[in-house]
Design a protein around this motif. Structure first.
Motif, PDB file in Angstrom:
ATOM      1  N   UNK A  22      -7.026  -0.022  11.605  1.00 18.03           N
ATOM      2  CA  UNK A  22      -5.954   0.953  11.829  1.00 18.03           C
ATOM      3  C   UNK A  22      -4.685   0.557  11.080  1.00 18.03           C
ATOM      4  N   UNK A  23      -4.423  -0.751  10.953  1.00 15.62           N
ATOM      5  CA  UNK A  23      -3.264  -1.185  10.183  1.00 15.62           C
ATOM      6  C   UNK A  23      -3.402  -0.760   8.722  1.00 15.62           C
ATOM      7  N   UNK A  24      -4.582  -0.994   8.151  1.00 15.29           N
ATOM      8  CA  UNK A  24      -4.802  -0.561   6.778  1.00 15.29           C
ATOM      9  C   UNK A  24      -4.658   0.936   6.616  1.00 15.29           C
ATOM     10  N   UNK A  25      -5.202   1.682   7.561  1.00 18.82           N
ATOM     11  CA  UNK A  25      -5.110   3.134   7.528  1.00 18.82           C
ATOM     12  C   UNK A  25      -3.657   3.594   7.629  1.00 18.82           C
ATOM     13  N   UNK A  26      -2.904   3.007   8.562  1.00 17.34           N
ATOM     14  CA  UNK A  26      -1.506   3.409   8.767  1.00 17.34           C
ATOM     15  C   UNK A  26      -0.653   3.110   7.538  1.00 17.34           C
ATOM     16  N   UNK A  27      -0.835   1.937   6.934  1.00 16.63           N
ATOM     17  CA  UNK A  27      -0.051   1.578   5.748  1.00 16.63           C
ATOM     18  C   UNK A  27      -0.381   2.486   4.572  1.00 16.63           C
ATOM     19  N   UNK A  28      -1.672   2.795   4.416  1.00 21.82           N
ATOM     20  CA  UNK A  28      -2.074   3.672   3.317  1.00 21.82           C
ATOM     21  C   UNK A  28      -1.491   5.069   3.489  1.00 21.82           C
ATOM     22  N   UNK A  29      -1.522   5.592   4.710  1.00 17.61           N
ATOM     23  CA  UNK A  29      -0.927   6.906   4.966  1.00 17.61           C
ATOM     24  C   UNK A  29       0.564   6.874   4.661  1.00 17.61           C
ATOM     25  N   UNK A  30       1.222   5.811   5.074  1.00 18.59           N
ATOM     26  CA  UNK A  30       2.662   5.697   4.827  1.00 18.59           C
ATOM     27  C   UNK A  30       2.977   5.695   3.329  1.00 18.59           C
ATOM     28  N   UNK A  31       2.131   5.011   2.556  1.00 16.06           N
ATOM     29  CA  UNK A  31       2.360   4.896   1.111  1.00 16.06           C
ATOM     30  C   UNK A  31       1.875   6.109   0.334  1.00 16.06           C
ATOM     31  N   UNK A  32       1.111   6.982   0.961  1.00 22.65           N
ATOM     32  CA  UNK A  32       0.554   8.135   0.269  1.00 22.65           C
ATOM     33  C   UNK A  32      -0.550   7.767  -0.704  1.00 22.65           C
ATOM     34  N   UNK A  33      -1.256   6.671  -0.422  1.00 22.40           N
ATOM     35  CA  UNK A  33      -2.354   6.191  -1.260  1.00 22.40           C
ATOM     36  C   UNK A  33      -3.558   5.925  -0.388  1.00 22.40           C
ATOM     37  N   UNK A  34      -4.735   5.747  -1.017  1.00 21.66           N
ATOM     38  CA  UNK A  34      -5.833   5.245  -0.211  1.00 21.66           C
ATOM     39  C   UNK A  34      -5.693   3.724  -0.123  1.00 21.66           C
ATOM     40  N   UNK A  35      -6.414   3.127   0.820  1.00 19.77           N
ATOM     41  CA  UNK A  35      -6.265   1.697   1.075  1.00 19.77           C
ATOM     42  C   UNK A  35      -6.541   0.868  -0.174  1.00 19.77           C
ATOM     43  N   UNK A  36      -7.581   1.209  -0.904  1.00 19.28           N
ATOM     44  CA  UNK A  36      -7.958   0.460  -2.097  1.00 19.28           C
ATOM     45  C   UNK A  36      -6.801   0.420  -3.099  1.00 19.28           C
ATOM     46  N   UNK A  37      -6.238   1.567  -3.405  1.00 25.06           N
ATOM     47  CA  UNK A  37      -5.153   1.624  -4.385  1.00 25.06           C
ATOM     48  C   UNK A  37      -3.896   0.912  -3.879  1.00 25.06           C
ATOM     49  N   UNK A  38      -3.642   0.985  -2.576  1.00 23.91           N
ATOM     50  CA  UNK A  38      -2.467   0.308  -2.026  1.00 23.91           C
ATOM     51  C   UNK A  38      -2.578  -1.203  -2.194  1.00 23.91           C
ATOM     52  N   UNK A  39      -3.739  -1.765  -1.895  1.00 27.05           N
ATOM     53  CA  UNK A  39      -3.931  -3.210  -2.057  1.00 27.05           C
ATOM     54  C   UNK A  39      -3.868  -3.598  -3.528  1.00 27.05           C
ATOM     55  N   UNK A  40      -4.412  -2.737  -4.409  1.00 24.88           N
ATOM     56  CA  UNK A  40      -4.294  -3.003  -5.844  1.00 24.88           C
ATOM     57  C   UNK A  40      -2.816  -3.098  -6.239  1.00 24.88           C
ATOM     58  N   UNK A  41      -2.018  -2.156  -5.787  1.00 23.38           N
ATOM     59  CA  UNK A  41      -0.611  -2.104  -6.184  1.00 23.38           C
ATOM     60  C   UNK A  41       0.189  -3.281  -5.649  1.00 23.38           C
ATOM     61  N   UNK A  42      -0.030  -3.611  -4.382  1.00 19.17           N
ATOM     62  CA  UNK A  42       0.836  -4.587  -3.737  1.00 19.17           C
ATOM     63  C   UNK A  42       0.398  -6.035  -3.930  1.00 19.17           C
ATOM     64  N   UNK A  43      -0.905  -6.287  -4.040  1.00 22.88           N
ATOM     65  CA  UNK A  43      -1.396  -7.673  -4.071  1.00 22.88           C
ATOM     66  C   UNK A  43      -2.195  -7.980  -5.328  1.00 22.88           C
ATOM     67  N   UNK A  44      -3.168  -7.150  -5.640  1.00 24.41           N
ATOM     68  CA  UNK A  44      -4.111  -7.521  -6.697  1.00 24.41           C
ATOM     69  C   UNK A  44      -3.485  -7.501  -8.084  1.00 24.41           C
ATOM     70  N   UNK A  45      -2.796  -6.430  -8.435  1.00 19.35           N
ATOM     71  CA  UNK A  45      -2.199  -6.390  -9.771  1.00 19.35           C
ATOM     72  C   UNK A  45      -1.110  -7.441  -9.949  1.00 19.35           C
ATOM     73  N   UNK A  46      -0.218  -7.655  -8.983  1.00 22.94           N
ATOM     74  CA  UNK A  46       0.774  -8.724  -9.167  1.00 22.94           C
ATOM     75  C   UNK A  46       0.148 -10.107  -9.360  1.00 22.94           C
ATOM     76  N   UNK A  47      -0.977 -10.387  -8.691  1.00 24.45           N
ATOM     77  CA  UNK A  47      -1.614 -11.695  -8.802  1.00 24.45           C
ATOM     78  C   UNK A  47      -2.642 -11.764  -9.934  1.00 24.45           C
ATOM     79  N   UNK A  48      -2.921 -10.638 -10.573  1.00 22.42           N
ATOM     80  CA  UNK A  48      -3.940 -10.642 -11.617  1.00 22.42           C
ATOM     81  C   UNK A  48      -5.355 -10.724 -11.079  1.00 22.42           C
ATOM     82  N   UNK A  49      -5.571 -10.165  -9.903  1.00 18.66           N
ATOM     83  CA  UNK A  49      -6.914 -10.158  -9.303  1.00 18.66           C
ATOM     84  C   UNK A  49      -7.649  -8.917  -9.811  1.00 18.66           C
ATOM     85  N   UNK A  50      -8.407  -9.081 -10.860  1.00 19.28           N
ATOM     86  CA  UNK A  50      -9.003  -7.938 -11.542  1.00 19.28           C
ATOM     87  C   UNK A  50     -10.213  -7.353 -10.819  1.00 19.28           C
TER      88      UNK A  50
END
Length: 336
Positions: A159-187
């Protein structure tokens, strides 16, 4: 030769061989000691389901958004869900985002109605759509007052993942890519694998060696829907040492500074558990999360102050925790 003096490559190789000898699925082990790193087993770019280590990414995403002031750790979950969504309370206390991240929401472990049918399915969470989750949430009774007691909850993390994704207007996958994976270079850390990445996914197996299909966690992806590699998770481990972009290392620091005591030696943090090791009384704490799906097991364990980290991934449903923790102990040694 002690663990602290043995070559890192040898220690990692031994652990990978120990795990591989007991299972049919592929294994991959990586470790960091100081400025050295080593991997053994499957190709470091082989992909595995990492199960509940996804919760670490979900909580770090929360910490990033909180650091920018877009949400607050103490914000009620209801404010991020669709208007009219019914969220249970107990004794007048609302479920806050921090409660979901620390497993103190009082929510049950699993969504309403998943048992007994769902967990006997080969893909038990595939039907957990947002609509089904929110309908079930409206009928859920809390087991404890929010914020008062640790009760591990896949439902809460999802539910936390769902709530954050709704807040950001993204799906969960894209939100994690934006906030964590791309900044760290996790391809390669993501929920959905494209054609090339799908070809690098190690086939999963049950603990008895039988082939197991992958799991789709639908709207519960924040609880366990990510795939990753040893290489990517070692990059995340380095970020816990402070090696990485400031926005991510600050988020990690926030998760470590926030917590709920479980026992005299253990604490639940957003996305992590920490423990005081017997050989490190009053010293650096072990920070970790493990994970498991139908055909995979995973472990990410670090002692940031010692610059020691272990990642163990298995395409087999038998635990990797004991060998992985022994390796970390060999790397970190004792205080003093």
């Amino acid at each position: 030769m002690t663990g602290q003096t043995a070559p890192l490559d040898e220690l990692v190789r031994r652990t990978a061989e120990e795990l591989a000898a007991r299972r049919r699925g592929a294994v991959a082990v990586g470790a960091i000691r100081g400025e050295e790193s080593a991997t053994h087993g499957a190709d470091p770019r082989a992909l595995f389901e990492i199960g509940s280590i996804s919760k670490t990414f979900t909580a770090l995403t929360l910490a990033r958004l909180a650091g920018r002031g877009e949400v607050a750790l103490g914000q009620p979950m209801s404010e991020l869900l669709p208007s009219g969504a019914a969220v249970p309370q107990l004794d007048g206390r609302q479920i806050e985002l921090e409660h979901l991240a620390c497993h103190t929401s009082g929510l049950p472990r699993l969504p309403k109605g998943l048992m007994p049918r769902g967990l006997f399915s080969a893909d038990p969470y595939a039907g957990c759509t947002e609509e089904i989750l929110l309908n079930g949430l409206a009928r859920t009774r809390l087991r404890s007052v929010p914020g008062s007691r640790f009760r591990y909850s896949n439902l809460g993390a999802g539910l936390l993942g769902l709530a954050l994704a709704r807040h950001a207007g993204l799906d969960y996958d894209e939100l994690v890519q934006r906030e964590i994976c791309r900044p760290l270079g996790l391809e390669d850390t993501r929920v959905v694998l494209d054609g090339e990445r799908a070809g690098r996914l190690a086939p999963g197996h049950s603990r008895f060696g039988r082939p197991r299909p992958g799991w789709r966690l639908a709207a519960l992806a924040g609880a366990g829907g990510l795939h990753s590699t040893v290489s990517d998770l070692l990059r995340l481990a380095k970020a816990t040492f402070g090696d990485g972009p400031r926005e991510v290392t600050d988020a990690i620091a926030l998760t470590r500074a926030t917590g709920h005591p479980i026992s005299k030696i253990s604490t639940a943090h957003p996305g992590w558990l920490s423990m005081e090791r017997a050989q490190d009384k009053g010293g650096p704490r072990l920070l970790f999360h493990n994970g498991g799906t139908g055909g995979y097991r995973s472990l990410l364990a670090v002692i940031p102050e010692r610059r020691a980290a272990v990642v163990a991934l298995s395409a087999d449903a038998r635990s990797v925790d004991a060998p992985g923790m022994r390796l970390l102990s060999d790397l970190a040694g004792r205080s003093g």
